[in-house]
Scaffold this motif. Structure first.
Motif, mmCIF file in Angstrom:
data_model
loop_
_atom_site.group_PDB
_atom_site.id
_atom_site.type_symbol
_atom_site.label_atom_id
_atom_site.label_comp_id
_atom_site.label_asym_id
_atom_site.label_seq_id
_atom_site.Cartn_x
_atom_site.Cartn_y
_atom_site.Cartn_z
ATOM 1 N N ASP A 51 41.581 45.204 29.077
ATOM 2 C CA ASP A 51 42.066 45.444 30.433
ATOM 3 C C ASP A 51 41.718 44.270 31.340
ATOM 4 O O ASP A 51 40.579 43.831 31.379
ATOM 5 C CB ASP A 51 41.439 46.717 30.996
ATOM 6 C CG ASP A 51 41.983 47.958 30.296
ATOM 7 O OD1 ASP A 51 43.161 47.909 29.872
ATOM 8 O OD2 ASP A 51 41.248 48.939 30.165
ATOM 9 N N VAL A 52 42.721 43.806 32.050
ATOM 10 C CA VAL A 52 42.503 42.735 33.010
ATOM 11 C C VAL A 52 42.514 43.341 34.406
ATOM 12 O O VAL A 52 43.379 44.152 34.733
ATOM 13 C CB VAL A 52 43.599 41.662 32.894
ATOM 14 C CG1 VAL A 52 43.376 40.554 33.913
ATOM 15 C CG2 VAL A 52 43.633 41.087 31.490
ATOM 16 N N ASP A 53 41.541 42.959 35.186
ATOM 17 C CA ASP A 53 41.467 43.415 36.563
ATOM 18 C C ASP A 53 42.759 43.051 37.295
ATOM 19 O O ASP A 53 43.146 41.886 37.329
ATOM 20 C CB ASP A 53 40.269 42.722 37.217
ATOM 21 C CG ASP A 53 40.010 43.234 38.620
ATOM 22 O OD1 ASP A 53 40.924 43.831 39.214
ATOM 23 O OD2 ASP A 53 38.889 43.040 39.115
ATOM 24 N N PRO A 54 43.453 44.052 37.863
ATOM 25 C CA PRO A 54 44.720 43.767 38.547
ATOM 26 C C PRO A 54 44.568 42.751 39.676
ATOM 27 O O PRO A 54 45.483 41.966 39.935
ATOM 28 C CB PRO A 54 45.146 45.127 39.110
ATOM 29 C CG PRO A 54 44.385 46.140 38.318
ATOM 30 C CD PRO A 54 43.126 45.480 37.861
ATOM 31 N N GLU A 55 43.427 42.774 40.328
ATOM 32 C CA GLU A 55 43.207 41.801 41.409
ATOM 33 C C GLU A 55 43.107 40.387 40.861
ATOM 34 O O GLU A 55 43.584 39.435 41.476
ATOM 35 C CB GLU A 55 41.935 42.149 42.183
ATOM 36 C CG GLU A 55 42.122 43.341 43.106
ATOM 37 C CD GLU A 55 40.855 43.637 43.908
ATOM 38 O OE1 GLU A 55 40.061 42.718 44.140
ATOM 39 O OE2 GLU A 55 40.675 44.814 44.273
#
Ligand SMILES: [Zn+2]
Length: 110
Positions: A51-55
């Protein structure tokens, strides 16, 4: 991007130091660093994906042409040059040397 990662790592280290200092006895904070921050993997290559931080995703850009990237599977794809930047354990690797060219990406999917 390298610089941002260094800043993130520095912030993580400072947080660990602070937690250890304020809790007094918890040595476990040292033996268990945040997995998402680890750059040294003892065995085997890091897994693709995560998972990549959306920010973080929102501020990432292709280092080659500074265009925004879009997530496609385990890669971030530049909308301009179509290079595929791998995501390893949730950390986008925004390095031209590590990216797949559109040709390589097509071959990998074939
Ligand atoms: Zn590009």
């Amino acid at each position: 991007m390298k610089r941002l990662l260094v800043v993130l790592l520095a912030a993580g280290g400072a947080a660990l130091w602070w937690r250890r200092r304020s809790s007094g006895s918890a040595d476990e904070t040292w033996s268990a660093p945040a997995p998402s921050m680890s750059t040294a993997v003892p065995s085997g290559p890091p897994k693709l994906g995560g998972d990549v931080d959306p920010e973080l995703l929102a501020i990432l850009a292709c280092p080659l042409d500074k265009q925004p990237v879009k997530r496609e599977g385990n890669y971030l794809v530049c909308q301009e040059c179509q290079r595929h930047y791998p995501i390893r354990d949730g950390i986008p690797v925004m390095l031209i040397d590590e990216a797949l060219t559109p040709e390589q990406a097509a071959a990998a999917q074939a």
